[in-house]
Design a protein around this motif. Structure first.
Motif, PDB file in Angstrom:
ATOM      1  N   GLN A   1     152.110  70.948  46.803  1.00 17.92           N
ATOM      2  CA  GLN A   1     152.806  72.209  47.024  1.00 17.92           C
ATOM      3  C   GLN A   1     154.304  72.083  46.720  1.00 17.92           C
ATOM      4  O   GLN A   1     154.869  71.004  46.765  1.00 17.92           O
ATOM      5  CB  GLN A   1     152.599  72.715  48.460  1.00 17.92           C
ATOM      6  N   ASN A   2     154.900  73.211  46.383  1.00 22.06           N
ATOM      7  CA  ASN A   2     156.338  73.275  46.093  1.00 22.06           C
ATOM      8  C   ASN A   2     156.743  72.381  44.924  1.00 22.06           C
ATOM      9  O   ASN A   2     157.611  71.511  45.041  1.00 22.06           O
ATOM     10  CB  ASN A   2     157.167  72.910  47.339  1.00 22.06           C
TER      11      ASN A   2
ATOM     12  N   SER B   1     152.831  77.485  46.266  1.00 28.62           N
ATOM     13  CA  SER B   1     154.201  77.605  45.765  1.00 28.62           C
ATOM     14  C   SER B   1     154.455  76.802  44.495  1.00 28.62           C
ATOM     15  O   SER B   1     155.344  75.937  44.425  1.00 28.62           O
ATOM     16  CB  SER B   1     155.198  77.185  46.860  1.00 28.62           C
ATOM     17  N   ASN B   2     153.637  77.079  43.483  1.00 38.91           N
ATOM     18  CA  ASN B   2     153.841  76.531  42.150  1.00 38.91           C
ATOM     19  C   ASN B   2     153.971  77.695  41.166  1.00 38.91           C
ATOM     20  O   ASN B   2     154.362  78.789  41.561  1.00 38.91           O
ATOM     21  CB  ASN B   2     152.694  75.587  41.788  1.00 38.91           C
TER      22      ASN B   2
ATOM     23  N   SER C   1     148.350  79.641  47.794  1.00 40.49           N
ATOM     24  CA  SER C   1     149.191  80.814  48.022  1.00 40.49           C
ATOM     25  C   SER C   1     150.529  80.696  47.303  1.00 40.49           C
ATOM     26  O   SER C   1     150.969  79.607  46.934  1.00 40.49           O
ATOM     27  CB  SER C   1     149.425  81.023  49.519  1.00 40.49           C
ATOM     28  N   ASN C   2     151.161  81.852  47.098  1.00 38.21           N
ATOM     29  CA  ASN C   2     152.478  81.931  46.465  1.00 38.21           C
ATOM     30  C   ASN C   2     152.479  81.351  45.051  1.00 38.21           C
ATOM     31  O   ASN C   2     153.342  80.560  44.681  1.00 38.21           O
ATOM     32  CB  ASN C   2     153.533  81.235  47.330  1.00 38.21           C
ATOM     33  N   ASN C   3     151.481  81.764  44.268  1.00 41.48           N
ATOM     34  CA  ASN C   3     151.401  81.452  42.837  1.00 41.48           C
ATOM     35  C   ASN C   3     151.234  82.771  42.082  1.00 41.48           C
ATOM     36  O   ASN C   3     150.636  83.717  42.604  1.00 41.48           O
ATOM     37  CB  ASN C   3     150.218  80.522  42.546  1.00 41.48           C
TER      38      ASN C   3
END
Length: 206
Positions: A145-146, A169-170, A191-193
């Motif tokens: 992640q990140n 988060s990528n 999440s957060n892609n």
């Protein structure tokens, strides 16, 4: 009295041992940091665990690659931009934690560490998952992640022992159907892609 308990030395000489010089980024911070570094290296020979987290290291100290029986190595929260290929000598590693560094690539030498079960490269600057990691057939936890990953490669399916995969988060836009073939996967975090299409049907079986 333990060396780690001694607060003041007039002189310290370490000879006839396998210890090298401390990394420059450790040495420049004074004796207390040097003492702590050496004590951790010495302890690692007995405990098979070495925690060098948050030491402002710019590289993997050469001494570490000589700890052939090391099983757990923690390098999180440093300033490492490139992990030395000498890590290939740590063939007994079970867990490697390199979160919160400046890594852009995973060294090919890591493919020799086939005992690895836990790999943490979260919060770095990685752009891809290299194919040579497919040799890590015991890998159970992969934390990415990140980072700056743009895709999930099809060979992700070779990680058949994988139980936890975190790629939150990528910059991933597509999830390949091969993710659905990870039969032992219990946790998947994406999440957060910026996905541009729905997840594949094969993932319904997870």
């Amino acid at each position: 009295k333990s060396l780690i308990e001694i607060q003041c030395f007039a002189e310290l000489t370490i000879t006839n041992c396998n210890l090298g010089s401390p990394p420059q980024d450790v040495a420049m911070r004074g004796f207390r940091e040097i003492k702590e570094y050496f004590m951790k290296i010495v302890a690692a020979e007995d405990t098979c665990m070495l925690d060098l987290s948050k030491h402002s290291l710019f590289e993997l100290p050469p001494d570490v690659t000589e700890l052939m029986y090391l099983k757990h190595l923690m390098l999180g929260g440093n300033l490492i931009a490139e992990l030395a290929d000498g890590i290939k000598f740590l063939t007994n590693l079970v867990s490697l934690e390199c979160e919160e560094n400046n890594l852009q690539n995973i060294p090919e030498g890591l493919s020799c560490c086939t005992a690895l079960e836990i790999l943490n490269f979260s919060s770095n600057q990685l752009q891809k998952i290299p194919s040579f990691l497919t040799s890590l057939n015991r890998l159970r936890v992969l934390l990415l992640q990140n980072n700056c990953l743009v895709d999930i490669p099809f060979y992700i399916a070779t990680f058949q022992a994988l139980e936890l995969l975190n790629m939150d988060s990528n910059k991933i836009k597509h999830v390949p159907s091969e993710v659905g073939y990870l039969k032992h996967l219990v946790e998947l975090h994406l999440s957060n892609n910026p996905f541009r299409q729905a997840c594949p049907v094969s993932m319904c079986s997870l």
